[in-house]
Design an enzyme around this catalytic site. Structure first.
Site, PDB file in Angstrom:
ATOM      1  N   LYS A  38      -5.749  28.925  88.290  1.00  0.00           N
ATOM      2  CA  LYS A  38      -6.661  29.685  87.418  1.00  0.00           C
ATOM      3  C   LYS A  38      -6.786  28.988  86.066  1.00  0.00           C
ATOM      4  CE  LYS A  38      -2.913  32.710  85.860  1.00  0.00           C
ATOM      5  NZ  LYS A  38      -2.410  34.098  85.759  1.00  0.00           N
ATOM      6  N   TYR A 264      -9.887  21.864  53.801  1.00  0.00           N
ATOM      7  CA  TYR A 264     -10.467  23.116  53.312  1.00  0.00           C
ATOM      8  C   TYR A 264      -9.453  23.924  52.507  1.00  0.00           C
ATOM      9  CZ  TYR A 264     -14.581  22.540  56.304  1.00  0.00           C
ATOM     10  OH  TYR A 264     -15.739  22.090  56.890  1.00  0.00           O
TER      11      TYR A 264
END
Length: 368
Positions: A38, A264
């Site tokens: 999965k 940032y």
């Protein structure tokens, strides 16, 4: 091995084979092996991994959702595929693509029988899931009589297996809880067999269950994370080999003066002269902001280089002061020499989340 020239997730198929055979060696000869693929095969590549596992001899595959099973069929996988969390909207597709649903609740049971009838099916394989303590999905012990009654009347589907999921099989302080889960599962299956008048095959163990509770392997076991190189315990990790190696390159090097900042919000400030390198990957690639600001490191020529400042969407910056490197040099984020588990722990998470979070925009490359 050639140096990488961009951000890539290298997939080591020899490591995959090693892990598969290591796990197989822990099973009885007649025990089936279900490979969990999965979430893009735990963040690697569903098609590449499943095709290789089928060659290696996998008996079964498991996915979470129906579209993942469809992708396996499209990739040419012919072995049975168990859909662990099917939704009613996908029942037609499950039958059309020869997938096998987990039946975990009364409305799912009733709905799938109705769909199977519509498709003219007889004895379509389904897997009954019981909750033995994880409290996530599954019928309760009290549902046994109802399920058996419904299943005996139904001709469109048949219970191919009965299964459950262990909640803490890697935690040795929870051995009593796990033993109680195993006991409950045994009681459920024995009672259900009597009421059905036939015996569906049984499976309970996940990866850590295989390692720690081999006596409860029943007819099949299920493994996910260990196939990809991680065993939830250090002693098992040492016996496994990471399949995925996330690598990138240095895009640019900067020489900072004292009191200059990086990234940032000026997330890093240099007290002394520093050398930094910018790498072309970021939180859009699966390296989240929680790995920034000195919490986590990567490897440059075998030396640790901390991630500094805030992780950006497409870039991270690292401190390479004292490391002999140039623009274009290779950088290891995690893999064989730097465990994904170790990397994940610095961000207060687990290898599962890190691996499955690697963006699909990162190029996958088979290296063996």
């Amino acid at each position: 091995m050639a140096k990488v020239r961009e951000t890539v997730l290298q997939l080591d198929l020899k490591a995959l084979a090693h892990n598969y055979h290591y796990l197989r060696a822990k099973l009885r000869p007649g025990t089936k092996f279900l490979c969990v693929v999965k979430a893009f095969a735990y963040g690697s590549d569903t098609q590449i991994i499943a095709q290789e596992l089928e060659k290696l001899g996998a008996d079964y595959f498991a996915v979470a959702y129906t579209n993942e099973g469809v992708a396996l069929r499209d990739a040419g996988i012919t072995k049975p595929i168990l859909v662990l969390h099917p939704q009613e909207v996908s029942f037609d597709t499950i039958i059309e693509r020869c997938l096998e649903p987990s039946i975990y609740a009364k409305h799912i049971l009733d709905g799938f029988i109705k769909t199977a009838k519509k498709h003219g099916q007889k004895d379509y394989p389904a897997h009954l899931k019981f909750n033995t303590g994880l409290n996530r999905l599954g019928f309760q012990y009290e549902d046994i009589t109802h399920i058996a009654t419904v299943m005996k009347k139904a001709t469109a589907i048949k219970a191919l297996s009965v299964f459950s999921h262990l909640a803490a099989s890697e935690d040795h302080s929870e051995r009593e809880f796990t033993a109680n889960q195993i006991s409950r599962f045994h009681t459920i299956t024995e009672e259900l067999d009597k009421l059905l008048s036939y015996r569906p095959f049984r499976h309970l163990l996940n990866t850590s269950g295989i390692m720690n509770y081999p006596e409860a392997q029943y007819d099949m076991v299920r493994s996910g994370i260990a196939l990809y190189g991680y065993g939830n315990e250090t002693k098992f990790d040492k016996q496994l080999k990471p399949v995925a190696n996330l690598k990138t390159i240095i895009s640019q090097i900067h020489h900072l003066k004292p009191n200059e900042t990086v990234g940032y919000n000026r997330g890093f400030s240099s007290e002394h002269p520093k050398v930094t390198a910018t790498l072309p990957l970021g939180h859009a690639d699966g390296i989240g902001r929680h790995y920034g600001n000195g919490k986590t490191f990567v490897s440059v020529h075998g030396k640790k280089a901390p991630i500094i400042g805030n992780v950006c969407m497409d870039m991270i910056m690292i401190d390479v002061t004292g490391i002999d490197c140039v623009e274009g040099d290779e950088v290891l984020i995690f893999g064989k020499e730097l465990s994904a588990q170790e990397f994940a722990e610095t961000g207060n998470t687990i290898s599962y989340e890190l691996l499955t979070g690697i963006s699909q925009r990162v190029k996958r490359m088979v290296i063996s």
